[in-house]
Design an enzyme around this catalytic site. Structure first.
Site, PDB file in Angstrom:
ATOM      1  N   LYS A   1     -30.530  99.291 -45.249  1.00  0.00           N
ATOM      2  CA  LYS A   1     -30.675 100.695 -45.677  1.00  0.00           C
ATOM      3  C   LYS A   1     -30.209 101.642 -44.586  1.00  0.00           C
ATOM      4  O   LYS A   1     -29.481 102.607 -44.838  1.00  0.00           O
ATOM      5  CB  LYS A   1     -32.150 100.961 -46.024  1.00  0.00           C
TER       6      LYS A   1
ATOM      7  N   CYS B   1     -43.658 114.529 -40.943  1.00  0.00           N
ATOM      8  CA  CYS B   1     -43.484 113.231 -41.597  1.00  0.00           C
ATOM      9  C   CYS B   1     -44.719 112.396 -41.304  1.00  0.00           C
ATOM     10  O   CYS B   1     -45.399 112.628 -40.299  1.00  0.00           O
ATOM     11  CB  CYS B   1     -42.231 112.611 -41.022  1.00  0.00           C
TER      12      CYS B   1
ATOM     13  N   ARG C   1     -38.607 102.703 -51.318  1.00  0.00           N
ATOM     14  CA  ARG C   1     -37.609 103.470 -50.569  1.00  0.00           C
ATOM     15  C   ARG C   1     -36.679 102.556 -49.787  1.00  0.00           C
ATOM     16  O   ARG C   1     -35.526 102.892 -49.567  1.00  0.00           O
ATOM     17  CB  ARG C   1     -38.298 104.398 -49.566  1.00  0.00           C
TER      18      ARG C   1
HETATM   19  N1  EPU Z   1     -36.132 112.818 -31.611  1.00  0.00           N
HETATM   20  C1  EPU Z   1     -36.159 114.072 -31.045  1.00  0.00           C
HETATM   21  N2  EPU Z   1     -35.163 114.938 -31.375  1.00  0.00           N
HETATM   22  C2  EPU Z   1     -34.147 114.629 -32.224  1.00  0.00           C
HETATM   23  C3  EPU Z   1     -34.125 113.349 -32.795  1.00  0.00           C
HETATM   24  C4  EPU Z   1     -35.134 112.456 -32.481  1.00  0.00           C
HETATM   25  O1  EPU Z   1     -37.053 114.392 -30.269  1.00  0.00           O
HETATM   26  O2  EPU Z   1     -33.286 115.484 -32.474  1.00  0.00           O
HETATM   27  C5  EPU Z   1     -37.201 111.848 -31.288  1.00  0.00           C
HETATM   28  C6  EPU Z   1     -38.028 111.440 -32.490  1.00  0.00           C
HETATM   29  O3  EPU Z   1     -39.058 112.363 -32.743  1.00  0.00           O
HETATM   30  C7  EPU Z   1     -38.533 110.075 -32.083  1.00  0.00           C
HETATM   31  C8  EPU Z   1     -37.376 109.524 -31.265  1.00  0.00           C
HETATM   32  O4  EPU Z   1     -36.592 110.651 -30.869  1.00  0.00           O
HETATM   33  O5  EPU Z   1     -39.655 110.218 -31.271  1.00  0.00           O
HETATM   34  C9  EPU Z   1     -36.499 108.538 -31.964  1.00  0.00           C
HETATM   35  O6  EPU Z   1     -36.112 109.035 -33.229  1.00  0.00           O
HETATM   36  P1  EPU Z   1     -34.720 108.693 -33.899  1.00  0.00           P
HETATM   37  O7  EPU Z   1     -33.915 109.949 -34.004  1.00  0.00           O
HETATM   38  O8  EPU Z   1     -34.091 107.542 -33.199  1.00  0.00           O
HETATM   39  O9  EPU Z   1     -35.166 108.258 -35.340  1.00  0.00           O
HETATM   40  P2  EPU Z   1     -34.326 108.508 -36.649  1.00  0.00           P
HETATM   41  O10 EPU Z   1     -32.881 108.425 -36.312  1.00  0.00           O
HETATM   42  O11 EPU Z   1     -34.815 109.699 -37.376  1.00  0.00           O
HETATM   43  C10 EPU Z   1     -34.051 106.002 -37.358  1.00  0.00           C
HETATM   44  C11 EPU Z   1     -34.414 105.164 -38.544  1.00  0.00           C
HETATM   45  C12 EPU Z   1     -35.923 104.978 -38.591  1.00  0.00           C
HETATM   46  C13 EPU Z   1     -36.346 104.286 -37.289  1.00  0.00           C
HETATM   47  C14 EPU Z   1     -35.900 105.120 -36.095  1.00  0.00           C
HETATM   48  C15 EPU Z   1     -36.190 104.478 -34.755  1.00  0.00           C
HETATM   49  C16 EPU Z   1     -32.667 105.729 -40.110  1.00  0.00           C
HETATM   50  C17 EPU Z   1     -32.275 106.365 -41.378  1.00  0.00           C
HETATM   51  N3  EPU Z   1     -33.953 105.835 -39.761  1.00  0.00           N
HETATM   52  O12 EPU Z   1     -34.723 107.247 -37.538  1.00  0.00           O
HETATM   53  O13 EPU Z   1     -36.194 104.121 -39.688  1.00  0.00           O
HETATM   54  O14 EPU Z   1     -37.738 104.159 -37.257  1.00  0.00           O
HETATM   55  O15 EPU Z   1     -34.479 105.349 -36.162  1.00  0.00           O
HETATM   56  O16 EPU Z   1     -35.585 103.241 -34.668  1.00  0.00           O
HETATM   57  O17 EPU Z   1     -31.844 105.106 -39.444  1.00  0.00           O
HETATM   58  C18 EPU Z   1     -37.504 103.174 -41.400  1.00  0.00           C
HETATM   59  O18 EPU Z   1     -36.483 102.587 -41.805  1.00  0.00           O
HETATM   60  O19 EPU Z   1     -38.662 102.904 -41.824  1.00  0.00           O
HETATM   61  C19 EPU Z   1     -37.363 104.229 -40.401  1.00  0.00           C
HETATM   62  C20 EPU Z   1     -38.297 105.145 -40.186  1.00  0.00           C
END
Ligand code: EPU
Length: 442
Positions: free
Chosen positions: A31, A129, A409
């Site tokens: 996904k 979230c 999801r």
């Molecule tokens: N963060 C910031 N600022 C930003 C972006 C992120 O502070 O602009 C912080 C977040 O709050 C968090 C950390 O950085 O504490 C890591 O977040 P990240 O951006 O890596 O998460 P994401 O890209 O939103 C993806 C996956 C998640 C997975 C996380 C971590 C996708 C669509 N989602 O989310 O997947 O948990 O990386 O590996 O790729 C899931 O599939 O259940 C899921 C939640």
């Protein structure tokens, strides 16, 4: 699941624990690789064909999001199962509405591609979230570095530019979708972009592979420095999405608890390193082959601590499932959640089933080998739901799992896959006409 005139929105799972698992489970496409790949189609006029697309609700949400902008999206359910073809030649409105972003935060992945291709994007800010704050400030800062002017008003981020220009971007914090968003934007920027402290997840590498097939010049994906030489346009491509390492990991843990012998096939064991190493430390019997993992439950699990980290560390998306396993291991396991501040919602439900879990801030202490007993429990997010499905399969009695739209999801027909290897799990649900309001799922 999505083609009938009715949608099952308030489904529950009824799971009777205690069955032994035996057989083979096929892993679906990832996904979290499919979502950015679909967004990448925005970068070209030509069709992009993606194979191994999982049939899950988040993919359907992304289809709706792209279609609402004017893209032609054919999700190949039916004859061309698991294939999607997306053509963004006639995108009329580069906008992602709150209605869609609130149900799926990954919708923000369209921000970078839209501004790179059309010089304009309007994307709703995701709110809070179930697992934590999840801001998108790093996406925004990066796009500003690439020359976009960003304004935030009425809950929306608006980005504008004539043409993005390459820049050096050092992420304050590692972000998976942030890396993907900026990598996509930089493919069409003028000059070279260097992303430092980039995410190294396999899903980032998969996206870079797709973009390179579309004519981009990206090097270093999978390391913390990614170099992107901008090009004036990209073309269509065909690409196969990598297997879902989190789905595979979920079944491996189920097998470690309850399998005579379970083969998890069509997976990529190289992407599962931290999990497999930890499970071996717990005493789980595992064998890996090129594209599969075979697991047996020997009833002799011992506690081991984990700390969630960015790839290649132990994935936060496996933490909840690992906690279910820890409840059945001899001794105490310390589980530290480093990525999200509120990702222990499943612990409270596991406690209701008889687990001994104490939460201290970002740390959970699980005292293991407590018998679990069936209860009525609720899913709070996608991976928490997977944890409860696993716990229910080893609990005594019949567990009723509510709000399984969270499971849907990201897990494709999880109940059918588990049933095919011997689990007793069935879906019961109320059917609603399709126009009924969809409950908010984070
Ligand atoms: N963060 C910031 N600022 C930003 C972006 C992120 O502070 O602009 C912080 C977040 O709050 C968090 C950390 O950085 O504490 C890591 O977040 P990240 O951006 O890596 O998460 P994401 O890209 O939103 C993806 C996956 C998640 C997975 C996380 C971590 C996708 C669509 N989602 O989310 O997947 O948990 O990386 O590996 O790729 C899931 O599939 O259940 C899921 C939640």
């Amino acid at each position: 699941m999505f083609n009938s005139r009715y949608e099952a929105l308030m489904d529950k799972f009824v799971i009777r624990g205690g069955n032994r698992l035996k057989g083979t489970i096929q892993v679906s496409g990832a996904k979290n690789a499919a979502l950015p790949a679909m967004a990448a189609a925005i970068l070209t006029d030509d069709p992009v064909v993606l194979e191994n697309i999982p049939q899950v609700r988040d993919i359907e949400t992304e289809r709706k999001l792209l279609a609402a902008m004017g893209a032609e999206v054919e999700l190949g359910y039916g004859r061309a199962h698991h294939r999607t073809s997306i053509c963004c030649r006639n995108l009329a409105s580069p906008e992602a509405s709150y209605e869609l972003v609130k149900t799926m935060r990954a919708s923000t992945l369209v921000l970078g591609p839209l501004v790179a291709r059309f010089g304009r994007a309007r994307v709703s800010m995701p709110g809070g979230c179930a697992i934590g704050a999840r801001p998108i400030d790093l996406h925004i800062k990066g796009l500003e570095k690439l020359g976009a002017t960003i304004t935030q008003e009425h809950g929306y981020v608006e980005a504008r530019c004539d043409r993005l220009r390459g820049a050096e971007i050092l992420f304050d914090k590692i972000t998976v979708t942030g890396t993907e968003d900026l990598m996509m934007a930089a493919t069409l920027a003028d000059g070279e972009t260097v992303l430092e402290n980039a995410a190294r997840e396999p899903e980032v590498v998969d996206l870079a592979d797709l973009l390179n097939r579309m004519g981009a010049h990206i090097e270093g994906a999978g390391t913390s420095t990614i170099r992107i030489k901008g090009v004036s346009s990209l073309h269509g491509a065909r690409h196969r999405i990598i297997p879902d390492r989190i789905e595979a990991g979920t079944f491996i843990i189920a097998g470690a608890l309850a399998a005579d012998e379970l083969k998890i096939q069509n997976c990529e064991p190289r992407h599962l390193g931290a999990l497999l190493q930890k499970l071996r430390e717990c005493g789980v019997e595992l064998q890996t082959e090129a594209d599969c993992v075979v697991v047996r439950a020997n009833g002799k699990l011992t506690a081991a601590d984990i700390t969630t980290e960015e790839y290649p560390g132990f994935p936060t998306d496996m933490q909840a499932q690992y906690m279910a396993l820890a409840t059945q291991a001899e001794g105490s396991s310390f589980i530290v959640e480093n990525i999200f501040e509120n990702r222990f919602m499943h612990a409270l439900e596991l406690v209701r089933m008889g687990a001994d879990v104490r939460i201290e801030g970002r740390r959970a202490i699980v005292r293991g080998r407590t018998p679990l007993s069936a209860a009525a429990v609720q899913c709070s997010d996608l991976r928490a739901s997977a944890s409860l499905v696993i716990a229910a399969m080893v609990a005594d009695g019949e567990t009723i799992l509510d709000r399984v739209y969270h499971v849907d999801r990201g897990y494709e027909r999880i109940e059918e896959k588990l049933r095919s290897v011997g689990a007793e799990i069935r879906r019961i649900g109320q059917m609603f006409p399709k126009r009924a309001t969809v409950p908010v799922a984070h």
